[in-house]
Design an enzyme around this catalytic site. Structure first.
Site, PDB file in Angstrom:
ATOM      1  N   CYS A  81       0.821  -1.209   0.000  1.00  0.00           N
ATOM      2  CA  CYS A  81       0.000   0.000   0.000  1.00  0.00           C
ATOM      3  C   CYS A  81       0.847   1.247   0.000  1.00  0.00           C
ATOM      4  O   CYS A  81       0.331   2.353  -0.149  1.00  0.00           O
ATOM      5  CB  CYS A  81      -0.891   0.054   1.225  1.00  0.00           C
ATOM      6  SG  CYS A  81      -1.833  -1.416   1.483  1.00  0.00           S
ATOM      7  N   CYS A 112      -3.317   7.951   6.949  1.00  0.00           N
ATOM      8  CA  CYS A 112      -2.047   8.008   7.677  1.00  0.00           C
ATOM      9  C   CYS A 112      -2.296   8.088   9.181  1.00  0.00           C
ATOM     10  O   CYS A 112      -1.591   7.470   9.972  1.00  0.00           O
ATOM     11  CB  CYS A 112      -1.217   9.213   7.238  1.00  0.00           C
ATOM     12  SG  CYS A 112      -0.685   9.123   5.530  1.00  0.00           S
TER      13      CYS A 112
END
Lengths: 282, 393
Positions: free
Chosen positions: A35, A105
């Site tokens: 990813c 994130c």
């Protein structure tokens, strides 16, 4: 270039607590290389369950590094129980916001913390808990319980939001229906918790008009316009909503069908069960 | 912010050449006529438009009448694809490559959803297409093949001569997006049987907002933008005179400097690439080293992430690009590198440096020095240390 806040830039350019701890008491990991991000969190924890040191290593973009750096600052000196309550939203707030595409994130930071806490307690992660999880997004390996939690915590309403926060649905897109279902599940639960609008609740006339107009704008017009038609609200008389169809709709033979099967139910759903619709020719 | 500014992202866009800007200026003041007008204001401007058409034709060895001005490379691509398909409505098969720019890729994918049979040619590890696969896929139903002259991300140059001849031999129309190739490698429409070619101004030191579509004489074409009779009825709309004149000048300069691509730009690129490969902990080049634009290098730094690299480069005043997912706004990393089978661990750490004739040797040394320092910094905070690097080698 992303529009990062000053604090994000600062935490990226001068990461706090980057590095490793020798003999850590807890280690947590999150993310995946495929990813494009991966984070490792290492903790020192004293006998009173206070986090005395935290260090991280991150492979990822500017906001991934900044989120990890922020997390270590936030948990340092906290008791484990307190730290466990930190959510991805707290990390975002601490950083003065993140671009919506970068929300995942902050989620990665939160997951690394969760993983470290499990690791410390040696309970990690409970088999019963694990068994309840199902992978929804195969591309990025995101589970249903994760999506449910993020949707709840951040009040997300669209598939796009979910992708920004968790990456789920950002690959082959085949799981979009499942994500939609999960969002609806959360919205449904929240609705259930709210006191239902009492049946036949007396809306004032102004409230009613406002709601009707809003429903026209948001729910009805866009659909008609897609087919080259439009609708005009002429008047509201008690529970009778008087409308006139425009454009393609005015000459369309199925317009009565549209009125009764589509527009009226929308008004009933979003405004009041008592409403009915009547058409006047322009 | 530091004082140094090194621009190494010339495949994204280029600086407007000072000579180009100077050439354009009178067309914002005195020379404002409409070239279609029947008076002296128009007439005096028309001469310059004609001159620009000649300058552009000279760069690609075409006839000036085959040059159609557009607003950008993307418009040229759209006009070419749609214009050809509209002229051949009976054919329903289209071919492109997996590594096209979105200006072609997304148009073809849209067409696929609207009744066309789409073939996307694969590429190998070096980003090369397989001519045999193209030969196999061409059939009587093939209306159009569109394959770029050179790839924007890796700089890989495709064998245009062979591709164009093959497509023509099967009776299909051939379009190429030469936006990255123009001005960097020689393009000769006299010898290469391309039917349509797209070119963009801002990739060769003209401003943004101007492009051309080359349409070979005798090509059946339905205009994409309809209206007035401008551009021989192939693209309506009042001519963007200042930009057209600017593009003409930029093409003239590009032709003058074409040799410099080998003597100057390629030398700098090779130095940059060689030193980074030698001195970095783990770096590898993406793309065919043999057939590549002289100005481009695409380097993957394994286990460190592209956006982080770009941010730190930017702090040092250096501009470059990356194929990392994090820089794209979507979650997908570079479709070009993925099509080449570059592993994720390298795709996310890919950086593209693209030079121009304005770069200097000193600047290249500055990039090398900073890039190596950045690699070290990011490896220090990466959870994938030397152990993983060695384990996988």
């Amino acid at each position: 270039m992303w529009d990062y806040s000053k604090k994000v830039k600062d935490h990226f350019l001068h990461p706090r607590n980057a590095g490793q701890i020798e003999n850590p008491d807890a280690v947590g990991e999150a993310g995946s290389l495929a990813c494009g991000d991966q984070m490792k969190l290492m903790l020192k924890i004293d006998e009173n369950e206070v986090i005395t040191d935290a260090k991280f290593q991150t492979f990822g973009c500017g906001s991934a590094v900044a989120s990890a750096s922020a997390l270590t600052e936030m948990i340092m000196g906290k008791k484990l129980d307190e730290a466990a309550h930190i959510t991805n939203k707290d990390i975002v707030d601490y950083l003065g916001g993140l671009p919506v595409e970068k929300m995942h994130c902050s989620v990665m930071g939160h997951e690394a913390l969760e993983s470290a806490l499990h690791n410390f307690r040696g309970t990690s992660p409970e088999p019963a808990e694990e068994a309840k999880k199902h992978i929804v997004c195969e591309c990025f390996g995101v589970t249903d319980d994760e999506i449910l939690r993020i949707v709840q915590e951040n009040s997300l309403t669209t598939i796009e939001d979910v992708t920004h926060y968790t990456k789920a649905g950002g690959g082959c897109m085949s799981c979009h229906d499942k994500i939609k279902g999960l969002i609806e599940q959360v919205v449904g639960e929240e609705k259930a918790q709210q006191p239902p609008r009492p049946a036949g609740a007396k809306l004032t006339n102004i409230q009613k008009m406002k709601l009707i107009e809003e429903t026209f704008e948001k729910e009805i017009r866009p659909m008609l316009k897609a087919d080259g038609g439009d609708i005009e609200l002429i008047d509201i008389d008690g529970n009778k909503v008087i409308v006139s169809l425009r454009g393609m709709c005015s000459s369309c033979t199925s317009s009565t069908f549209t009125l009764k099967k589509y527009i009226e139910p929308k008004l009933k759903e979003f405004v009041s069960e008592d409403l009915f619709i009547e058409e006047v020719k322009p | 912010m530091n004082t140094k500014n090194v621009y190494a992202d010339n495949n994204a866009t280029t600086m407007v050449a000072p000579e180009v800007k100077e050439t354009m200026e009178p067309f914002f003041t005195n020379l404002y006529g409409n070239p279609s007008s029947m008076h002296v204001f128009g007439g005096q401007v028309k001469k310059f438009v004609d001159r620009a058409r000649e300058q552009i034709a000279a760069l690609i060895h075409a006839d000036p009448a085959e040059i159609v001005f557009t607003s950008c490379g993307t418009e040229s691509d759209n006009a070419a694809i749609r214009g050809i398909l509209a002229a051949h409505p009976e054919k329903k098969h289209i071919i492109t490559s997996r590594v096209e720019h979105p200006a072609v890729k997304n148009v073809f994918q849209f067409l696929e959803k609207n009744g066309y049979r789409l073939t996307e040619l694969s590429v190998d590890r070096l980003g090369r297409i397989d001519l045999d696969e193209l030969r196999e896929k061409l059939d009587n139903d093939t209306a159009l093949v569109s394959i770029m002259w050179a790839n924007n991300e890796t700089g890989v140059v495709f064998p245009m001569q062979e591709i164009a001849e093959l497509v023509k031999s099967k009776g299909a129309v051939f379009h190429t997006d030469a936006v990255q190739a123009a001005g960097k490698v020689s393009i000769d429409m006299n010898t290469t049987p391309v039917d349509l070619l797209s070119l963009s101004g801002h990739k060769l030191h003209a401003p943004k907002g101007i492009g051309i579509l080359y349409i070979r004489k005798g090509t059946h074409f339905v205009p994409f933008i309809m209206g007035g009779h401008q551009e021989g009825g192939r693209r309506a709309g009042t001519e963007n005179v200042p930009y057209i004149v600017g593009l003409g000048k930029a093409c003239e300069l590009a032709l003058d400097h074409l040799e410099e691509n080998k003597s100057h730009i390629k030398v700098l690129r090779d130095k940059l690439e060689k030193e980074l490969l030698q001195k970095a902990v783990d770096a590898s080049v993406n793309g065919d080293p043999e057939n590549r634009l002289p100005n481009t290098t695409n380097i993957s730094f394994k286990y460190i992430e592209g956006e982080s690299i770009l941010m730190l480069l930017s702090e040092a005043g250096i501009a470059a690009s990356s194929g990392s997912a994090c820089t794209s706004g979507s979650l997908e990393p570079s479709h070009v590198l993925r099509a080449m089978g570059v592993p994720f661990t390298r795709v996310h750490g890919s950086v593209r440096f693209s030079l121009s004739r304005y770069n200097t040797d000193e600047e290249v040394s500055y990039i090398i020095e900073n890039m190596l320092a950045i690699e070290k910094t990011l490896r220090e905070i990466s959870p994938f240390g030397r152990d993983e690097l060695h384990a996988e080698q």
